[in-house]
Scaffold this motif. Structure first.
Motif, PDB file in Angstrom:
ATOM      1  N   THR A 106       2.410   4.597   0.460  1.00  0.00           N
ATOM      2  CA  THR A 106       2.197   5.851   1.935  1.00  0.00           C
ATOM      3  C   THR A 106       0.616   5.577   1.923  1.00  0.00           C
ATOM      4  O   THR A 106       0.129   6.423   2.371  1.00  0.00           O
ATOM      5  CB  THR A 106       2.475   6.512   2.386  1.00  0.00           C
ATOM      6  N   LEU A 107      -0.506   5.354   1.010  1.00  0.00           N
ATOM      7  CA  LEU A 107      -1.489   5.888   0.985  1.00  0.00           C
ATOM      8  C   LEU A 107      -2.642   5.961   1.752  1.00  0.00           C
ATOM      9  O   LEU A 107      -3.230   7.074   1.619  1.00  0.00           O
ATOM     10  CB  LEU A 107      -2.386   4.131   0.504  1.00  0.00           C
TER      11      LEU A 107
ATOM     12  N   PHE B 200      -1.481  16.832  -6.095  1.00  0.00           N
ATOM     13  CA  PHE B 200      -1.283  16.048  -5.192  1.00  0.00           C
ATOM     14  C   PHE B 200       0.235  16.541  -4.777  1.00  0.00           C
ATOM     15  O   PHE B 200       0.487  16.603  -3.543  1.00  0.00           O
ATOM     16  CB  PHE B 200      -1.136  14.931  -4.638  1.00  0.00           C
TER      17      PHE B 200
ATOM     18  N   LYS C 188       4.625   8.561  -6.848  1.00  0.00           N
ATOM     19  CA  LYS C 188       2.701   8.735  -6.499  1.00  0.00           C
ATOM     20  C   LYS C 188       2.873   7.719  -7.844  1.00  0.00           C
ATOM     21  O   LYS C 188       1.010   8.123  -7.412  1.00  0.00           O
ATOM     22  CB  LYS C 188       2.654  10.175  -6.727  1.00  0.00           C
TER      23      LYS C 188
ATOM     24  N   ASP D 270      -1.090   9.511   2.684  1.00  0.00           N
ATOM     25  CA  ASP D 270      -1.157  10.406   1.198  1.00  0.00           C
ATOM     26  C   ASP D 270      -3.210  11.001   1.517  1.00  0.00           C
ATOM     27  O   ASP D 270      -3.585  11.888   0.738  1.00  0.00           O
ATOM     28  CB  ASP D 270      -1.348   9.096  -0.143  1.00  0.00           C
TER      29      ASP D 270
ATOM     30  N   LEU E   6      -7.107  10.052  -6.737  1.00  0.00           N
ATOM     31  CA  LEU E   6      -7.177  10.075  -4.857  1.00  0.00           C
ATOM     32  C   LEU E   6      -8.338  11.438  -5.053  1.00  0.00           C
ATOM     33  O   LEU E   6      -8.752  11.872  -3.988  1.00  0.00           O
ATOM     34  CB  LEU E   6      -6.170  10.116  -4.000  1.00  0.00           C
TER      35      LEU E   6
ATOM     36  N   ILE F 271      -1.246   8.563  -8.291  1.00  0.00           N
ATOM     37  CA  ILE F 271      -1.749   9.858  -6.745  1.00  0.00           C
ATOM     38  C   ILE F 271      -3.170  10.463  -7.555  1.00  0.00           C
ATOM     39  O   ILE F 271      -4.218  11.420  -6.448  1.00  0.00           O
ATOM     40  CB  ILE F 271      -0.652  10.531  -6.740  1.00  0.00           C
TER      41      ILE F 271
ATOM     42  N   HIS G 257       0.840  -0.933  -0.367  1.00  0.00           N
ATOM     43  CA  HIS G 257       0.302  -0.532   0.141  1.00  0.00           C
ATOM     44  C   HIS G 257       0.529   0.757   0.258  1.00  0.00           C
ATOM     45  O   HIS G 257      -0.181   2.047   0.362  1.00  0.00           O
ATOM     46  CB  HIS G 257      -1.332   0.390   1.103  1.00  0.00           C
TER      47      HIS G 257
ATOM     48  N   GLN H  32      -2.800   1.900  -6.057  1.00  0.00           N
ATOM     49  CA  GLN H  32      -2.198   0.569  -5.823  1.00  0.00           C
ATOM     50  C   GLN H  32      -0.973   1.579  -6.336  1.00  0.00           C
ATOM     51  O   GLN H  32      -0.965   0.189  -8.070  1.00  0.00           O
ATOM     52  CB  GLN H  32      -2.445  -0.265  -5.204  1.00  0.00           C
TER      53      GLN H  32
END
Lengths: 210, 382
Positions: A92-93, B178, B102, A96, B108, B105, A90, B121
């Motif tokens: 650092t989800l 991010f 990242k 994050d 998210l 990312i 995972h 992931q």
């Protein structure tokens, strides 16, 4: 090939701590990572106030390393000789996601640099390195499951190419609902050591005696 | 020796290595002011990939799957690099290693609402790329800003140890809310295009890029540049600031040189990390001086591409390979007057310079540092 063995290992999972397969600490109830790892800190008292600045997964990695090294297995190695190579699924989800929440809405915008710095999985390697003055090889890999085949051959080649003489390997993961730290110390083969092979590492991880 | 046989760079400067190298030779920065609410609520300088052009290229991807921006870039980059070789990427003797800080990312962000399920992931992103190329042997490395250099070294070690014959190393990171907000909160971004090693440097510029380098146990017919040493090391000093003595960088270089079995006096050119933050560049100058390489031409390419995080080590190593191939040292965009305490030779113009041994440096958050030593077998300088 340099012959290697694992001299000690440590496992933090399901609100319990095991050292070399033996239960050394447990909380009676299932705790979240944040409370659990703080209770481990209070139990073993490393006296390291920087611990409280870390995010939860770094705290987990940090305490796993503290307990792994509690008997001084690392004494006698030079800083440059000790590597740290870790895996998880995972990254650092969890951290994050909390950072993302802080930047999602510009009307309520509060990104914190002290959270941002922890949004990299290798930061826990940095924390363990600072604490113990380890300056050897670093790498963090992401796999769906603990890939001991990959990790053991990676660590083996670091020894074979003379980069390190000792290494912390392992799996340190935090998901939204779960956590696990399983780490071990690898050095040149010794009589009472455990075999450093992909199957054997998985067996050590499964070896949790009450 | 492990050979570098093919490469690709997709960045603000172009969609292949040739376009990028030609642009780098002109010395002109690819960093411009970006005004996109999706990335930041104010204008900021960064090096951005042309989205229209990306869309045209993406139309060539033949698959039923939908891909994220980063996945599209990785697929395109790997595909273009592979076309330069006759390697079958689905072969058992070939593996893929991805380098990213990242990954996806941006998933998210609220706007995606569960689209591309689980692809934030990193292993899942790796699986998606592996599935596209029909190769299940994918590993993902995420070790801050040294990821690209460590990925190349990892791939090299996997070939040297006989596990694989060919390794495809692909590094990538994109501009996201991010990352931009994070570096903004850290107050480490320059208000202008960054100025590596310069006396007026005041922070880094972010960029996005993807690079692919294909390594093989066999040389290619067109070039023979190989990787002969590589190492990483930790400062064990601070998680977000470099060591004042350049300790980790110094150790990584020492170990890489030792593995390459050469002395630092044989290095003809250094490609530095050179983020243009006051501390990083100062630290690197100390590490270079401690190895007595003050007279060796050094450059940083962050002034062209910005800091591309997980891609940086890969695309900057590719640029070094091209410099070695053509006997050129690229200029350092943004550099004007030396602003570090050690009198190192920062290049500020394109120069002809035969390079037999090249050194790539990288450093990152978490106190990590890495170095690679490359050799040009076609260019024996005796």
């Amino acid at each position: 090939m340099t012959k290697l063995s694992i001299s000690t290992y440590c496992h933090l999972v399901n609100h319990r701590v095991y050292k070399d397969g033996k239960l050394i600490f447990e909380k009676p109830e299932a705790l979240g990572l944040s409370d659990f790892v703080k209770s481990v800190y209070r139990q073993f008292k490393p006296k390291y106030p920087k611990f409280f600045k870390m995010d939860d997964i770094s705290k987990l990695g940090f305490m796993a390393a503290e307990l792994l090294l509690m008997d001084g297995v690392h004494k006698g190695f030079e800083s440059e000789e000790v590597g740290i190579v870790l895996e998880n699924s995972h990254a650092t989800l969890v951290t994050d996601s909390s950072f993302q929440e802080s930047v999602e809405d510009y009307d309520n915008f509060f990104p914190s640099p002290s959270v941002f710095v922890y949004t990299l999985p290798n930061i826990m390697i940095g924390e363990i390195s600072i604490r113990n003055k380890f300056q050897g090889e670093n790498a963090f890999f992401i796999f769906e499951d603990f890939n001991t085949e990959f990790l053991s051959s990676y660590i083996q080649q670091l020894f074979d190419t003379d980069k390190i003489n000792a290494c912390i390997g392992g799996w340190i993961n935090q998901s939204a609902t779960d956590y696990e730290a399983f780490i071990y110390w690898v050095n040149a083969e010794e009589k009472n050591g455990y075999k450093h092979g992909p199957e054997e590492i998985l067996q050590l991880r499964a070896d949790n005696k009450r | 020796m492990v050979h570098c046989i093919a490469d690709n760079i997709i960045s603000c400067l172009g969609f292949n290595s040739r376009e990028n190298f030609d642009a780098l030779k002109t010395g002109k920065s690819g960093i411009s002011m970006i005004n996109e609410q999706d990335l930041y609520h104010q204008e900021f300088p960064a090096a951005q990939i042309d989205s229209d052009r990306l869309q045209q290229h993406t139309a060539t991807i033949k698959a039923n799957e939908q891909y994220t921006r980063l996945e599209q870039l990785m697929i395109l980059s790997i595909t273009e690099a592979l076309e330069q070789t006759d390697i079958d990427i689905s072969d058992k003797q070939t593996a893929i290693i991805l380098s990213t800080t990242k990954g996806n990312i941006d998933l998210l962000e609220n706007k995606y609402q569960g689209q591309f399920k689980d692809r934030e992931q990193l292993w899942k992103m790796g699986e998606v790329i592996g599935t596209y190329f029909n190769n299940p042997n994918v590993s993902v490395l995420s070790n801050a800003c040294i990821s690209g250099v460590v990925a190349i070294q990892t791939a090299r070690a996997m070939i040297e140890s006989g596990q694989y014959k060919h390794m495809v190393v692909c590094g990538g990171d994109i501009l996201t809310k991010f990352v931009v907000s994070g570096f903004m909160s850290f107050l480490s971004l320059s208000p202008n295009a960054c100025k590596p090693f310069d006396s007026k440097r005041d922070g880094l510029s972010l960029g996005e890029a993807v690079g692919t380098i294909i390594l093989s146990s066999e040389p290619s017919t067109s070039q023979d540049i190989g990787i002969i040493g590589g190492a990483s090391a930790n400062d064990a000093n601070h998680i977000s600031g470099p060591s004042r003595t350049g300790e980790g960088s110094f150790i990584a270089i020492s170990k890489a040189l030792k593995e390459a079995r050469i002395e630092s006096s044989l290095i003809n050119h250094i490609s530095a990390h050179g983020t243009a933050t006051p501390y990083n560049d100062e630290m690197e100058s100390i590490a270079i001086e401690r190895h007595h390489m003050e007279k060796v031409p050094v450059n940083s390419l962050k002034g062209f591409w910005g800091h591309t995080l997980g891609a940086a080590g890969v695309i900057e190593t590719i640029a070094l390979i091209w410099e070695m191939k053509y006997g050129l040292v690229l200029p350092t965009a943004g550099f004007n007057e030396l602003g570090v305490s050690k009198a190192i030779q920062v290049s500020n113009a394109l120069e002809e310079h035969a390079i037999q041994y090249g050194l790539k440096m990288a450093s990152g958050f978490g106190g990590c540092n890495a170095a690679l030593v490359l050799v040009n077998k076609d260019n024996q300088i005796l």
